[in-house]
Design a protein around this motif. Structure first.
Motif, PDB file in Angstrom:
ATOM      1  N   GLY A 415      34.370  35.313  45.611  1.00 28.61           N
ATOM      2  CA  GLY A 415      34.073  36.338  44.629  1.00 28.61           C
ATOM      3  C   GLY A 415      35.185  36.455  43.616  1.00 28.61           C
ATOM      4  N   GLU A 416      34.830  36.788  42.356  1.00 34.61           N
ATOM      5  CA  GLU A 416      35.835  36.946  41.306  1.00 34.61           C
ATOM      6  C   GLU A 416      35.352  38.002  40.329  1.00 34.61           C
ATOM      7  OE1 GLU A 416      36.986  33.339  39.485  1.00 34.61           O
ATOM      8  OE2 GLU A 416      38.409  34.289  38.112  1.00 34.61           O
ATOM      9  N   LEU A 417      36.296  38.829  39.858  1.00 33.36           N
ATOM     10  CA  LEU A 417      35.943  39.901  38.927  1.00 33.36           C
ATOM     11  C   LEU A 417      37.153  40.184  38.048  1.00 33.36           C
ATOM     12  CD1 LEU A 417      33.931  42.205  38.091  1.00 33.36           C
ATOM     13  CD2 LEU A 417      35.136  43.645  39.735  1.00 33.36           C
ATOM     14  N   LEU A 418      36.886  40.291  36.739  1.00 38.51           N
ATOM     15  CA  LEU A 418      37.952  40.653  35.809  1.00 38.51           C
ATOM     16  C   LEU A 418      37.894  42.158  35.585  1.00 38.51           C
ATOM     17  CD1 LEU A 418      40.220  39.648  33.938  1.00 38.51           C
ATOM     18  CD2 LEU A 418      38.508  39.537  32.101  1.00 38.51           C
ATOM     19  N   VAL A 419      38.948  42.807  35.964  1.00 37.10           N
ATOM     20  CA  VAL A 419      39.002  44.268  35.828  1.00 37.10           C
ATOM     21  C   VAL A 419      39.684  44.580  34.510  1.00 37.10           C
ATOM     22  CG1 VAL A 419      39.667  46.403  36.975  1.00 37.10           C
ATOM     23  CG2 VAL A 419      39.292  44.358  38.328  1.00 37.10           C
ATOM     24  N   ARG A 420      38.990  45.350  33.676  1.00 38.93           N
ATOM     25  CA  ARG A 420      39.508  45.623  32.331  1.00 38.93           C
ATOM     26  C   ARG A 420      39.838  47.110  32.181  1.00 38.93           C
ATOM     27  NH1 ARG A 420      37.304  41.183  29.293  1.00 38.93           N
ATOM     28  NH2 ARG A 420      35.594  40.230  30.447  1.00 38.93           N
ATOM     29  N   ASN A 421      40.335  47.381  30.948  1.00 37.92           N
ATOM     30  CA  ASN A 421      40.614  48.764  30.518  1.00 37.92           C
ATOM     31  C   ASN A 421      41.546  49.494  31.488  1.00 37.92           C
ATOM     32  OD1 ASN A 421      38.801  48.341  28.380  1.00 37.92           O
ATOM     33  ND2 ASN A 421      37.073  48.923  29.698  1.00 37.92           N
ATOM     34  N   LEU A 422      42.565  48.790  31.835  1.00 36.91           N
ATOM     35  CA  LEU A 422      43.540  49.408  32.723  1.00 36.91           C
ATOM     36  C   LEU A 422      44.682  49.978  31.904  1.00 36.91           C
ATOM     37  CD1 LEU A 422      43.649  46.622  35.480  1.00 36.91           C
ATOM     38  CD2 LEU A 422      42.256  48.686  35.430  1.00 36.91           C
ATOM     39  N   GLU A 423      45.421  50.871  32.506  1.00 37.47           N
ATOM     40  CA  GLU A 423      46.587  51.457  31.847  1.00 37.47           C
ATOM     41  C   GLU A 423      47.814  50.631  32.229  1.00 37.47           C
ATOM     42  OE1 GLU A 423      46.857  53.869  29.745  1.00 37.47           O
ATOM     43  OE2 GLU A 423      44.717  54.379  29.745  1.00 37.47           O
ATOM     44  N   PRO A 424      48.733  50.453  31.285  1.00 34.92           N
ATOM     45  CA  PRO A 424      49.938  49.685  31.628  1.00 34.92           C
ATOM     46  C   PRO A 424      50.779  50.414  32.686  1.00 34.92           C
ATOM     47  CG  PRO A 424      49.721  49.938  29.257  1.00 34.92           C
ATOM     48  CD  PRO A 424      48.718  50.845  29.876  1.00 34.92           C
ATOM     49  N   TYR A 425      51.468  49.640  33.404  1.00 38.98           N
ATOM     50  CA  TYR A 425      52.435  50.140  34.389  1.00 38.98           C
ATOM     51  C   TYR A 425      51.811  51.240  35.270  1.00 38.98           C
ATOM     52  CZ  TYR A 425      57.033  51.218  36.252  1.00 38.98           C
ATOM     53  OH  TYR A 425      58.095  51.379  37.079  1.00 38.98           O
ATOM     54  N   THR A 426      50.626  50.931  35.804  1.00 34.61           N
ATOM     55  CA  THR A 426      49.907  51.898  36.634  1.00 34.61           C
ATOM     56  C   THR A 426      49.468  51.209  37.920  1.00 34.61           C
ATOM     57  OG1 THR A 426      49.122  53.001  34.652  1.00 34.61           O
ATOM     58  CG2 THR A 426      47.969  53.521  36.693  1.00 34.61           C
ATOM     59  N   GLU A 427      49.579  51.918  38.999  1.00 38.01           N
ATOM     60  CA  GLU A 427      49.165  51.351  40.283  1.00 38.01           C
ATOM     61  C   GLU A 427      47.678  51.642  40.520  1.00 38.01           C
ATOM     62  OE1 GLU A 427      51.282  52.745  43.661  1.00 38.01           O
ATOM     63  OE2 GLU A 427      50.508  51.171  44.974  1.00 38.01           O
ATOM     64  N   TYR A 428      46.945  50.616  40.939  1.00 39.52           N
ATOM     65  CA  TYR A 428      45.507  50.749  41.226  1.00 39.52           C
ATOM     66  C   TYR A 428      45.226  50.234  42.634  1.00 39.52           C
ATOM     67  CZ  TYR A 428      44.865  51.467  36.220  1.00 39.52           C
ATOM     68  OH  TYR A 428      44.935  51.958  34.946  1.00 39.52           O
ATOM     69  N   VAL A 429      44.158  50.764  43.197  1.00 37.35           N
ATOM     70  CA  VAL A 429      43.671  50.275  44.491  1.00 37.35           C
ATOM     71  C   VAL A 429      42.259  49.751  44.259  1.00 37.35           C
ATOM     72  CG1 VAL A 429      43.051  50.872  46.853  1.00 37.35           C
ATOM     73  CG2 VAL A 429      45.061  51.895  45.807  1.00 37.35           C
ATOM     74  N   ALA A 430      42.020  48.529  44.690  1.00 39.37           N
ATOM     75  CA  ALA A 430      40.681  47.945  44.560  1.00 39.37           C
ATOM     76  C   ALA A 430      40.158  47.628  45.949  1.00 39.37           C
ATOM     77  CB  ALA A 430      40.740  46.680  43.719  1.00 39.37           C
ATOM     78  N   GLN A 431      38.860  47.902  46.164  1.00 39.99           N
ATOM     79  CA  GLN A 431      38.255  47.588  47.457  1.00 39.99           C
ATOM     80  C   GLN A 431      36.903  46.933  47.228  1.00 39.99           C
ATOM     81  OE1 GLN A 431      38.007  51.243  49.604  1.00 39.99           O
ATOM     82  NE2 GLN A 431      36.272  52.013  48.442  1.00 39.99           N
ATOM     83  N   VAL A 432      36.539  46.071  48.144  1.00 38.37           N
ATOM     84  CA  VAL A 432      35.318  45.298  47.985  1.00 38.37           C
ATOM     85  C   VAL A 432      34.578  45.263  49.318  1.00 38.37           C
ATOM     86  CG1 VAL A 432      36.583  43.129  48.400  1.00 38.37           C
ATOM     87  CG2 VAL A 432      34.374  43.072  47.246  1.00 38.37           C
ATOM     88  N   ARG A 433      33.230  45.315  49.255  1.00 39.43           N
ATOM     89  CA  ARG A 433      32.388  45.157  50.431  1.00 39.43           C
ATOM     90  C   ARG A 433      31.136  44.384  49.999  1.00 39.43           C
ATOM     91  NH1 ARG A 433      29.826  51.196  51.416  1.00 39.43           N
ATOM     92  NH2 ARG A 433      28.876  51.421  49.365  1.00 39.43           N
ATOM     93  N   CYS A 434      30.462  43.781  50.945  1.00 41.23           N
ATOM     94  CA  CYS A 434      29.338  42.916  50.601  1.00 41.23           C
ATOM     95  C   CYS A 434      28.145  43.200  51.515  1.00 41.23           C
ATOM     96  CB  CYS A 434      29.743  41.445  50.748  1.00 41.23           C
ATOM     97  SG  CYS A 434      31.144  40.997  49.700  1.00 41.23           S
ATOM     98  N   ALA A 435      26.978  42.826  51.005  1.00 39.38           N
ATOM     99  CA  ALA A 435      25.736  42.929  51.769  1.00 39.38           C
ATOM    100  C   ALA A 435      24.867  41.736  51.401  1.00 39.38           C
ATOM    101  CB  ALA A 435      25.013  44.238  51.465  1.00 39.38           C
ATOM    102  N   HIS A 436      23.856  41.488  52.213  1.00 40.92           N
ATOM    103  CA  HIS A 436      22.967  40.371  51.925  1.00 40.92           C
ATOM    104  C   HIS A 436      22.196  40.683  50.656  1.00 40.92           C
ATOM    105  CE1 HIS A 436      19.896  37.258  52.718  1.00 40.92           C
ATOM    106  NE2 HIS A 436      20.895  36.666  53.372  1.00 40.92           N
ATOM    107  N   ALA A 437      22.194  39.709  49.732  1.00 42.58           N
ATOM    108  CA  ALA A 437      21.618  39.980  48.413  1.00 42.58           C
ATOM    109  C   ALA A 437      20.094  40.030  48.455  1.00 42.58           C
ATOM    110  CB  ALA A 437      22.083  38.909  47.423  1.00 42.58           C
ATOM    111  N   SER A 438      19.475  39.147  49.223  1.00 44.76           N
ATOM    112  CA  SER A 438      18.002  39.068  49.204  1.00 44.76           C
ATOM    113  C   SER A 438      17.368  40.220  49.963  1.00 44.76           C
ATOM    114  CB  SER A 438      17.558  37.744  49.829  1.00 44.76           C
ATOM    115  OG  SER A 438      18.198  36.672  49.187  1.00 44.76           O
TER     116      SER A 438
END
Lengths: 976, 208
Positions: A415-438
């Motif tokens: 999986g790949e994702l470009l995260v935009r519109n972030l603030e400079p010098y800021t700490e972020y937490v990203a989390q991901v989960r998945c499920a069957h698509a069909s």
């Protein structure tokens, strides 16, 4: 029919060579028997042929009787298991048959159960049937028999039953031994709400047997003389250790019992569900429900059965079970979960497609690449599910604890994702989960990681202000700036650059670099105009410059100071809009105006603003704050517009004092020189080099009144002294009494009485109060010469000596009459006044009564001195009491038992002695008795003084034991 | 040949009879007394003050026997607590005897038999109670503690017998196995045994 049966029996007999052999042996004549046998066989064969013919002709069913009936007993489950065979069934032939089974209890005629059991019977098949008895089998004997009939459609109606088998007795009782009493069933296990039948079996019906359940006697019905049956209906669950039921036999006291185990109802499994994480293993879970309460006795078992594959798995856990799936060969699954214990079985079903129950595992290897001030590339990996299965992944981005972005991404493996519109010098937490698509079934667990965006150059110029002081002809400029906010700084501010540009002289610039986190700097400048540029710098770049100009003119024009009233929200300030161009306004104030450091604050406002509210936690009540409002010209030169002053909270008539406590360890502080009866409020706040702490809560104190304090200082010792004196008086009350108001002597305790007794005079009489003449003394003693006639003749009329002076006869300024009892209580007489004690010698005392000279002598010796000490003009009377003579008192006894003159003279006379006499009082002896000589005339003619000794003594004894005699001037004497 | 067959048949029937007779002995029957004259040897040297230890262990058992008895019959529920004489009377028929006025050796031998009898019986009771009264932890604890002391006492008595009296073997008997009994009977047998134990241990402790 009857004949045919008989033939059949004969046939069977004939077919048994052993019986024939026995028959031959028993007969003992082989030859005739052999002949007979041959004949019989021939006859029977003929009959058989005939019967077969008939059966073919009439289609009569064959009577296939059950044989080899065996009965086994399952006492635990109270079941009878029957098994038998059907003989005579043709080889490889199947026949539908019905078996009628009869069960009797106690005796064969008492049939309690009849059942028709239909089944298809094969050749040589063992048939089985079981029956559960409500009554424990040990309670009494049972009998079983059965018969058969054909139920095949090939056999036309009417169909006939075969013969009954003989009754088979089921006698469990015989194995019970010879116990006098037994109770059944043993260790019965039932579900709550069931009905249970219990019995006892006794060897003798002469005994008295009582049975108890949970300590309460229960009553049953007599099955036979030795067996009693108890029906327990709807039994409840009581405890997991079972319930004791017991029977007691009297006489003998034998106790036999059983334990009844009642379980809770075994529940059906709930929430039965299966899912796979990798399409290889199915994990099935369920909620087993409530515990039965009898886990030791009733351990539940769980079995998973899949109908398509026909496979079965015995689950080792009570709430989950794994199943090996076959994704290549089987897509659909139909599961049956069977849960059961010895009492009940429960089943639940589940049909599903394997690919619809995919619960992916959590993504892994979450990474952030190419992290810029505003963007970051997030990558992760997922566990493969089958071949080319597509997963739907959900990404959430958290900033400062809140979800700021949420996106869905389709993923096969990475999986790949470009995260935009972030603030400079800021700490972020990203989390991901998945499920069957069909076929969405369930999200995986979250996988999370955090990252920090890169820095960018500060976006805003710092907010700058200055304070200008003139020191020794120079300007000392203190430059202040506020730290940039996080959003403005866009990174860590490392230093501030201050550039000074001299506007008046040659274009020179001076750069000062001040490391963060400093927020001010001091500059010593001459009186030229300067423009100051301040910028904040981080590792990436420089912020826009804040510009402020210091003009040559100090600009301290006279501006009138206006009052402003503070509120709890702060100071509301307003000013007039400026006609000339301004780029903004600055409001300046000191947060701690009483502090030399002042702590200068400012507020920058836009050019269109003409009012603002200044608030601060540092504002204190009773402190005056000064505000200056500056306008900023287009040249960036500040000029003073207005001055405002006011209190955030005015304290009426109050004075605010501030004490600094330099020792941080000091815990107490005494505030001195406060005004009395005044109200004060205190608060304590800590301070550091940076400033004071927040405003604390005020403690209210009212000082005391000064006068009340003085009063307390006087009153308290006084009260204490009085209290002390009272206690002392109380403790020494006896002593005080003796000293101040001694007891009036009791005539009965007088030694005179003992003298009288010694003379054996039994007639002791006491003065009667009704005869008392208060203002006159009855003279009973005559002169010595007349004493004899007094005794010998009738009592003459008494002569009264009036004690109280009449208006005519009272010559003195203030009479004082003193009566004294010389007989005893010398100490009392002495303590009350300067009256001397009585004569010590008894004879002389007696002589006093007989000789007026002696009386005068004695009185003259004592009373002159004593009376001389009494102040003139006092009207007190000293009362000298006289003890009554028992002899003289009883008038009635006088003629019969005349007293001795000497005894009568033992009583002292009552005498009134005027206080006003300077010389020894001219006391007339009582025996001379002239009322005219008395200084105290009688108050009324009707009253008399108690001259009689016995009357006087009585009054004393009744009233005067604890009191004393007093005589008031111008009044009768009275008893206290 | 026929005679041989007869002899063989007789022998076979005799052996069968012996086998049947042997099989009639249940688990609860006393073991056959087999006098062994083997030399007595202990693995570890006995404690010097062995008799004192035995006395202390007996005192300890005697001190806790009544509490154990009360805990037991209370845990069984009615009718046990109120019918102690009928349900928990010390009428255990095959309990080894004890003669307090015997010699020390005979008393030790009898004590050995008693402890050997009680040990497995207590084990049976403990096993049963863990099933019948799984929550009566105090009772379980006391039963285990008593069994532990008995094991030590048995070892000490054996040591004493071996060292002083050179007794290497004592024939013992065991109590009835309760595994096949119904629950009420298990409770009753346990109660009877503990009642008997309470009675006997007091006499034994006094005798030493």
């Amino acid at each position: 029919m009857f004949v045919l049966r008989g033939v059949q029996r004969h046939l069977r007999f004939a077919q048994r060579p052993d019986l024939n052999e026995k028959f031959y042996k028993m007969s003992g004549k082989p030859e005739p028997m052999a002949v007979f046998s041959v004949f019989q066989t021939t006859f029977l064969l003929a009959l058989l042929s005939l019967r077969m013919y008939q059966s073919q002709v009439f289609s009569e069913p064959l009577p296939l009787a059950p044989k080899s009936l065996e009965i086994s007993i399952d006492s635990t489950h109270q079941r009878l298991h029957l098994q038998w065979r059907v003989h005579n069934l043709a080889y490889h032939r199947e026949l539908k048959m019905v078996f009628q089974i009869e069960i009797s209890r106690i005796k064969t005629s008492n049939v309690i159960w009849v059942e028709n059991y239909s089944t298809t019977v094969k050749w040589n098949q063992v048939l089985r049937w079981s029956w559960e008895s409500q009554l424990p089998l040990e309670c009494t004997q049972h009998f079983v028999r059965m018969r058969s009939g054909a139920a095949d459609a090939q056999i036309p109606e009417p169909r006939f039953w075969g013969d009954w088998t003989s009754w088979e007795e089921v006698a469990v009782q015989s194995s019970l031994g010879h116990h006098p009493l037994s109770v059944f069933p043993k260790d019965k296990l039932v579900e709550e709400g069931s009905n249970v039948t219990v019995c006892y079996v006794s060897r003798s019906h002469h005994n008295n047997i009582s049975c108890y359940l949970e300590g309460i006697q229960i009553h049953g019905e007599q099955l036979d003389p030795n067996v009693c049956v108890f029906h327990l209906n709807n039994v409840p669950f009581i405890r997991d250790t079972g319930t004791n039921m017991y029977c007691k036999m009297d006489p003998g006291g034998v106790i036999k019992g059983i334990v009844l185990f009642v379980s809770k109802v075994f529940e059906e499994p709930k929430d039965f569900s299966c899912e796979t994480r990798d399409l290889k293993t199915l994990s099935c879970t369920w909620d087993p429900g409530k515990d039965t309460g009898l886990l030791t006795q009733l351990s539940p078992s769980y079995t998973l059965f899949e109908s398509f594959s026909g496979k079965k798995v015995i689950c080792t856990h009570k709430s989950w079970c794994d199943w090996q799936a076959a994704p290549d060969s089987q897509e659909m699954y139909n599961f049956t979960l069977t849960a059961g214990n010895d009492l009940r079985k429960r089943s639940v079903h589940l049909l599903f497609n394997l690919t619809h129950r995919v619960h992916p595992m959590a993504p892994f290897n979450v990474l952030f690449k190419n992290v810029s001030p505003t963007n970051a590339a997030m990558t992760w990996r997922v566990h493969s599910i089958g071949n080319y299965s597509t997963l739907l992944c959900q990404v959430e981005l958290y900033g400062e604890g809140k979800v700021i972005q949420k996106q869905n991404v389709s993923v096969v493996a990475n999986g790949e994702l470009l995260v935009r519109n972030l603030e400079p010098y800021t700490e972020y937490v990203a989390q991901v989960r998945c499920a069957h698509a069909s076929h969405f079934w369930r999200w995986s667990e979250w996988t999370r990681d955090n990252f920090t965006t890169a820095e960018a150059a500060p976006s805003e110029a710092p907010d700058v202000w200055r304070e200008v002081k003139s020191v020794q002809g120079h300007r000392v400029v203190t430059l202040f700036w506020k730290p940039l906010s996080k959003l403005q700084a866009k990174g860590k501010i490392l230093f501030y650059n201050v550039v000074l540009e001299n506007l008046d002289g040659p274009s020179t610039m001076k750069l000062l670099s001040i490391p963060a986190p400093a927020n001010c700097t001091e500059l010593a400048l001459d009186h030229h105009s300067y423009q100051i540029h301040v910028t904040a710098n981080n590792s990436v770049g420089t912020s826009p410059a804040a510009v402020i100009t210091l003009s040559r003119d100090p600009g301290n024009k006279d501006v009138e100071e206006a009052r402003v009233k503070g509120t709890k929200d702060g100071f509301s300030l307003s000013w007039k809009p400026q006609p000339r161009d301004v780029t903004g306004y600055i409001v300046e104030w000191c947060e701690h105006p009483r502090d030399p450091r002042c702590d200068l604050q400012w507020k920058s406002l836009g050019p269109n603003t003409t009012s603002t509210v200044v608030s601060s936690d540092a504002f204190r009540p009773g402190v005056r704050y000064n505000f200056r409002i500056y306008g900023i010209s287009t040249e960036r030169i500040p000029y003073l517009l207005e001055k405002k002053t006011g209190y955030s909270q005015e304290l009426d008539g109050s004075v605010c004092c501030k004490y600094k406590i330099d020792n941080p360890k000091q815990k107490t502080f005494v505030v001195q020189n406060l005004q009395p009866a005044s109200f004060y409020e205190f608060f304590l706040t800590p301070y550091t080099s940076a400033g004071e702490g927040p405003l604390g809560t005020f403690t209210k104190v009212t000082t005391q009144d000064e006068y009340s304090r003085i009063l307390i200082r006087i009153l308290v010792p006084m009260i204490l002294c009085i209290l002390l004196l009272t206690i002392l008086c109380y403790l020494k009350s006896q002593w005080m009494k003796e000293k101040c108001y001694p007891d009036i002597p009791d005539p009965y305790k007088s030694s005179v009485l003992s003298l009288i007794k010694s003379k054996e005079n039994p007639r002791l009489t006491i003065m009667n109060v009704k005869d008392c003449v208060p203002d006159a003394i009855e003279v009973i003693n005559k002169r010595e010469g007349a004493r004899k006639s007094l005794i010998e003749t009738e009592p003459t009329k008494p002569t009264y000596l009036h004690l109280l002076p009449t208006e005519k006869s009272y010559p003195g300024p203030g009479p004082c009459i003193c009566f004294e009892n010389f007989t005893y209580n010398q100490a009392a007489s002495e303590s009350c006044g300067p009256v001397p004690g009585p004569p010590k010698e008894q004879p002389s005392q007696l002589g006093l009564l007989t000789s007026s000279e002696n009386v005068l002598k004695a009185l003259g010796k004592t009373y002159v001195n004593s009376l001389g000490e009494i102040p003139a003009g006092e009207t007190n009377l000293n009362y000298v009491s006289q003890l009554a003579s028992p002899l003289c008192g009883d008038k009635s006894s006088l003629p019969t038992n005349p007293p001795e003159p000497a005894l009568c003279s033992e009583y002292k006379m009552q005498m009134a002695i005027p206080m006003g006499l300077a010389s020894p009082p001219s006391i007339t002896p009582l025996d001379e008795g002239a009322a005219a000589h008395s200084p105290c005339p009688p108050r009324s003619s009707g009253s008399r003084c108690a001259a009689h000794g016995e009357q006087f003594a009585q009054v004393q004894s009744e009233r005067g034991r604890a009191g004393r005699w007093t005589l008031h001037p111008g009044w009768n004497f009275q008893c206290q | 040949m026929k005679q041989c067959r007869r002899i063989w048949t007789i022998l076979r029937e005799f052996l069968s009879l012996l086998l049947v007779l042997h099989c009639t002995h249940g688990a609860g029957s006393p073991l056959p007394i087999t006098p062994v004259n083997a030399t007595c040897a202990t693995r570890h040297p006995c404690h010097s003050n062995l008799m004192n230890q035995i006395r202390n262990q007996l005192a300890q058992l005697n001190g806790s026997a009544n509490a154990l008895f009360i805990l037991y019959y209370t845990a069984q529920g009615e009718p046990f607590p109120n019918n102690l004489d009928k349900l928990c009377g010390p009428n255990v028929t095959d309990f080894p005897p004890f003669h307090a006025n015997g010699t020390e050796k005979s008393r030790l031998v009898e004590l050995y038999r008693i402890i050997a009898y009680l040990g497995p019986s207590l084990g049976n009771i403990t096993r049963d109670q863990k099933v019948l009264n799984p929550n009566a932890l105090s009772l379980h604890s006391k039963l285990n503690a008593t069994a532990d002391i008995m094991r030590g006492l048995l070892s000490n008595v054996l040591c004493r017998l071996c060292n002083k009296y050179h007794v290497a073997h004592v024939d013992v008997a065991y109590g009835p196995d309760t595994s096949g009994k119904d629950v009420f009977q298990k409770k009753k047998l346990g109660c009877q045994l503990l009642g008997k134990y309470k009675q006997v241990i007091a006499v034994v402790a006094q005798a030493f």
